[in-house]
Design an enzyme around this catalytic site. Structure first.
Site, short mmCIF file in Angstrom:
data_model
loop_
_atom_site.label_atom_id
_atom_site.label_comp_id
_atom_site.label_asym_id
_atom_site.label_seq_id
_atom_site.Cartn_x
_atom_site.Cartn_y
_atom_site.Cartn_z
N CYS A 1 15.63 0.47 0.23
CA CYS A 1 15.80 -0.69 1.10
C CYS A 1 17.26 -1.11 1.19
O CYS A 1 17.65 -1.77 2.12
CB CYS A 1 14.96 -1.85 0.60
SG CYS A 1 13.46 -1.35 -0.19
N ALA B 1 0.81 -1.23 0.00
CA ALA B 1 0.00 0.00 0.00
C ALA B 1 0.84 1.27 0.00
O ALA B 1 0.45 2.28 -0.61
CB ALA B 1 -0.91 0.00 1.22
#
Ligand code: PLP
Length: 382
Positions: free
Chosen positions: A324, A199
């Protein structure tokens, strides 16, 4: 304080105010546990079911094929680990440019006896379908290829790969975390068996996503406990997160046409300016076949980390590759896989846009890039 120009939308996006508004009642007004049997709970359960319907519609799936997770990483882990579990070993085909959520799960599975083939890409990050075909073995049970790459934006021919998997009776999974609501996805037409989303990449909240599992593909629970998610992923639902995710998906699907065309226009404007105005710069990834909002540049003779720090001082948020992996000392595995030299890997900056950026802001970013790159190159010549 200088206004921030946020160009790291592949790392995460701003949660839309409509999404926050939709989520808020689920903290202090409609806070019931959806598993309760009284109306207070059942009303919340009803809203979760509505949200699941919205999410299913966004990829042309059935509601009972959508399993809520904590995001892309969990969805990828679920798809790979449970497929391996149900096939009791065997062989997986994936690519060298997948997200770490896939690659490190594959490494884990290798330690449990699963064999994994990591397919090379060409210099633009394109996966060659015939390489996938050639890698198929008798014991191949899963092919996992991302829909689009998070670092360089290259879009893969997943429909062709999925069709081959179907012909050979092999499961096909795709990590669509960057592609979801940005590219057309129709799991039925494209023969996708499993698909991961998140999301927070689509202006929704962090910590929620879904794994689509085609009916009949997997039947072992990923998390054991209560009966939530049809018994496949136990744990009290992240109600506000699920409601927010569905709201974000609904908005992203309804404004898709405008948003994508605006992002492509801005992306091409930025790419054209950088490549024409900064000598010895290059675009990474496919020029045509790329995500609407992705610009990945490498600059010769420039230390990317210092460049990003300089941009930060000028109010610009940029990334060295994937957010990341920003803490990792090794250079990006994706840039390595497409054949970039160490110098270019360390001279790479990723700028990912949203539809709200203005051309004036892009002009400002380019002027900063021109100045900073020049300054850094002067320093290396001293
Ligand atoms: N897969 C891809 C391609 C991603 O870009 C990311 C996040 O950057 C993930 C998986 C992980 O998603 P999440 O942050 O929701 O765990």
């Amino acid at each position: 304080m200088k206004k921030t120009i946020y160009l790291d939308n592949a790392a995460t996006t701003k949660t839309r105010p409509e999404v926050v508004e939709a989520m808020l009642p689920y903290f202090d007004i409609r806070y019931a546990n959806p598993s309760g049997i009284y109306a207070f709970s059942q009303n919340v359960k009803h809203e979760i079911n509505k949200a699941r319907k919205t999410l299913a519609l966004s990829i042309n799936a059935n509601e009972d094929e959508i399993f809520i997770t904590s995001g892309g990483t969990e969805s990828d882990n679920w798809a790979l680990k449970m497929s391996a579990h149900e096939h009791k070993g065997g062989h997986i085909i994936t690519t060298k440019i997948e997200h770490h959520a896939i690659l490190r799960t594959c490494k884990y599975l290798e330690n449990t006896g699963v064999e994994v083939t990591y397919i090379d890409t060409d210099e633009y990050g394109n996966v060659n379908v015939s390489d996938i075909v050639n890698a198929i073995r008798k014991n191949t049970f899963l092919i996992s290829v991302m829909t689009a790459n998070n670092e360089i934006g290259t879009i893969q021919p997943i429909e062709r790969i999925a069709n081959i998997a179907k012909q050979k009776n092999i499961l096909f999974h795709t990590d669509a975390v960057q592609a979801y609501t940005n590219l057309s996805i129709d799991v039925k037409r494209q023969n996708i068996d499993m698909l991961s989303t998140s999301a927070h990449k689509i202006c929704g909240p962090k910590g929620v996503g879904f794994l689509y599992i085609r009916k009949g593909c997997l039947s072992t629970p990923f998390i054991n406990g209560g009966g939530q998610e049809n018994g496949m992923r136990a744990g009290t639902e992240n109600v506000a997160g699920i409601i927010g995710f569905a709201k974000a998906a609904q908005i992203a699907m309804s404004n898709k046409r405008y948003r994508i065309s605006r992002e492509i226009e801005l992306r091409n404007y930025l790419i054209n300016k950088v490549l024409t105005q900064i000598p010895q710069s290059r675009l990474n990834g496919s020029a045509r076949n790329r995500l609407p909002n992705n610009c990945s540049f490498s600059f010769y003779n420039v230390d990317g980390a210092t460049l990003i720090a300089m941009l930060d001082e000028q109010g610009i948020c940029a990334s060295a590759g994937s957010a990341c992996s920003s803490k990792e000392k090794e250079g990006s595995h994706v840039l390595k896989a497409i054949g970039l030299s160490d110098e270019l890997i360390h001279g790479t900056v990723r700028l990912t846009l949203n539809e709200e950026i203005t051309k004036g802001q892009i002009d400002y970013v380019v002027s900063c890039l021109i100045k900073d790159v020049k300054e850094l190159r002067k320093l290396t010549q001293m």
